[in-house]
Design a protein around this motif. Structure first.
Motif, PDB file in Angstrom:
ATOM      1  N   TRP A 168       5.003   9.553  30.539  1.00 21.30           N
ATOM      2  CA  TRP A 168       5.114  10.856  31.208  1.00 21.30           C
ATOM      3  C   TRP A 168       6.574  11.203  31.511  1.00 21.30           C
ATOM      4  O   TRP A 168       7.003  12.337  31.325  1.00 21.30           O
ATOM      5  CB  TRP A 168       4.328  10.839  32.524  1.00 21.30           C
ATOM      6  N   VAL A 169       7.333  10.233  31.973  1.00 21.52           N
ATOM      7  CA  VAL A 169       8.741  10.504  32.334  1.00 21.52           C
ATOM      8  C   VAL A 169       9.712   9.438  31.814  1.00 21.52           C
ATOM      9  O   VAL A 169      10.873   9.735  31.555  1.00 21.52           O
ATOM     10  CB  VAL A 169       8.931  10.601  33.875  1.00 21.52           C
ATOM     11  N   TYR A 170       9.255   8.195  31.689  1.00 18.29           N
ATOM     12  CA  TYR A 170      10.168   7.096  31.389  1.00 18.29           C
ATOM     13  C   TYR A 170      10.912   7.331  30.074  1.00 18.29           C
ATOM     14  O   TYR A 170      10.296   7.569  29.041  1.00 18.29           O
ATOM     15  CB  TYR A 170       9.415   5.754  31.337  1.00 18.29           C
ATOM     16  N   ASP A 228      18.194   8.523  38.088  1.00 16.55           N
ATOM     17  CA  ASP A 228      19.081   8.100  39.185  1.00 16.55           C
ATOM     18  C   ASP A 228      19.070   6.582  39.334  1.00 16.55           C
ATOM     19  O   ASP A 228      18.027   5.957  39.145  1.00 16.55           O
ATOM     20  CB  ASP A 228      18.574   8.641  40.536  1.00 16.55           C
ATOM     21  N   PRO A 229      20.206   5.999  39.735  1.00 23.28           N
ATOM     22  CA  PRO A 229      20.177   4.560  40.019  1.00 23.28           C
ATOM     23  C   PRO A 229      19.370   4.310  41.284  1.00 23.28           C
ATOM     24  O   PRO A 229      19.673   4.865  42.332  1.00 23.28           O
ATOM     25  CB  PRO A 229      21.650   4.189  40.218  1.00 23.28           C
ATOM     26  N   ARG A 272      19.101  -0.022  38.473  1.00 22.23           N
ATOM     27  CA  ARG A 272      17.915   0.247  37.665  1.00 22.23           C
ATOM     28  C   ARG A 272      17.675   1.740  37.795  1.00 22.23           C
ATOM     29  O   ARG A 272      17.655   2.266  38.898  1.00 22.23           O
ATOM     30  CB  ARG A 272      16.701  -0.536  38.188  1.00 22.23           C
ATOM     31  N   TYR A 273      17.499   2.413  36.672  1.00 20.88           N
ATOM     32  CA  TYR A 273      17.408   3.867  36.709  1.00 20.88           C
ATOM     33  C   TYR A 273      15.971   4.344  36.831  1.00 20.88           C
ATOM     34  O   TYR A 273      15.131   3.976  36.016  1.00 20.88           O
ATOM     35  CB  TYR A 273      18.074   4.473  35.472  1.00 20.88           C
ATOM     36  N   VAL A 274      15.725   5.152  37.839  1.00 25.94           N
ATOM     37  CA  VAL A 274      14.402   5.738  37.989  1.00 25.94           C
ATOM     38  C   VAL A 274      14.397   7.084  37.261  1.00 25.94           C
ATOM     39  O   VAL A 274      15.315   7.895  37.425  1.00 25.94           O
ATOM     40  CB  VAL A 274      13.998   5.872  39.479  1.00 25.94           C
TER      41      VAL A 274
END
Ligand SMILES: [Zn+2]
Length: 305
Positions: free
Chosen positions: A267-269, A284-285, A294-296
């Motif tokens: 969906w977003v990753y 964002d980190p 880790r980037y969300v």
């Protein structure tokens, strides 16, 4: 960093060539294990726990040793691997020679030979493993869920996006499932854990568990690509949705025409735009602990709150 489901798949793959096999040669290429020789030992089991892999070995009959069971205990870290007949490079830390194949461990962030008791001690700091087979036992599942809930409640001020990665609360979730579960529940990654209702918290944990379980054997073969898009509406569930069962998933895959572009998997990753609404994805980190890069990935429209 691998997700817990990669470890379950890996154990499944390795079990097919290693289980009940005798080690012909063990070659550890790190100083602390340089003198360890497990030749003649029998591999009895391979057990994934969150992101750790335990290879259990039994001593040969005539061997006089202090411990008759030992465990080769490893963590893949960011880019470690165990490969059947893999390439040997300067990153290789362990070569296990079996009668027909070799199994090569490279770039492992943890590699130790321990007793089963020592393994238990290493794992005590982890929260409930979302892929633990104990979840299939309803009574045990209630206990695991309640432990997980208690762990999260102790982190009221932590953003939920960071708490989901914290292996001390629940273990096994990596960045992909963290991003996907937040997207599916339309939850802002920066929302404080303390603002979630019990139903939301339990719903998040259960959804993460179900998404991961759908991607490991026996529900998924080791060859299918990881995917989180097979979701169905369910008014009974905390967020009004549930993970599709294997029959529904197979039908959806059969219905997608070979001429159509490949079905999106997330969906977003790792996406440019949100699969649901098309908004440009933010990246964002946000790690489990401050400073961990880790980037969300998240959608500012769907996950505004
Ligand atoms: Zn969106």
């Amino acid at each position: 960093m691998p997700e817990g489901d990669s470890l379950v798949r890996l154990a499944h793959r390795l079990r097919s060539v290693m289980q009940d096999e005798e080690l012909v040669v063990s070659d550890f290429r790190i100083g602390s294990l340089a003198t360890v020789d497990l030749a003649g030992w029998n591999i009895t089991d391979l057990v994934p726990t969150a992101k750790y892999l335990s290879m259990f070995l039994q001593a040969p009959q005539d061997c006089l040793v202090a411990h008759r069971t030992l465990v080769i205990f490893s963590h893949l870290g960011i880019d470690g691997s165990w490969q059947i007949n893999g390439r040997i490079t300067h990153q290789t830390r362990c070569i296990l020679t079996l009668s027909k194949q070799i199994v090569v461990g490279s770039s492992l962030s943890t590699l130790e030979v321990l007793t089963p008791q020592q393994v238990q001690q290493r794992l005590t700091s982890l929260g409930p493993d979302l892929l633990d087979p104990d979840w299939l036992n309803p009574q045990r599942a209630d206990q695991l869920l309640s432990t997980a809930q208690t762990n999260f409640r102790q982190r009221a001020d932590q953003p939920i996006g960071s708490a989901l990665l914290d292996q001390r609360l629940v273990s096994g979730i990596g960045n992909i499932y963290r991003c996907e579960v937040l997207s599916l529940t339309r939850m802002n990654p920066y929302r404080r854990v303390g603002t979630l209702t019990d139903a939301q918290l339990v719903g998040l944990i259960v959804l993460a568990r179900d998404l991961m379980s759908a991607n490991v054997p026996p529900r998924s073969t080791t060859h299918t690509a990881r995917s989180t898009v097979d979701i169905r509406p369910d008014p009974q569930a905390a967020f009004g949705l549930r993970v599709a069962n294997p029959q529904e998933k197979a039908r959806a895959q059969a219905d997608s025409q070979p001429t159509q572009p490949r079905r999106p998997r997330f969906w977003v990753y790792n996406r440019q735009t949100c699969l649901r609404c098309g908004t440009v994805i933010r990246r964002d980190p946000l790690g489990a602990v401050p400073g961990q890069a880790r980037y969300v990935y998240w959608c500012p429209y769907c996950q505004a709150e």
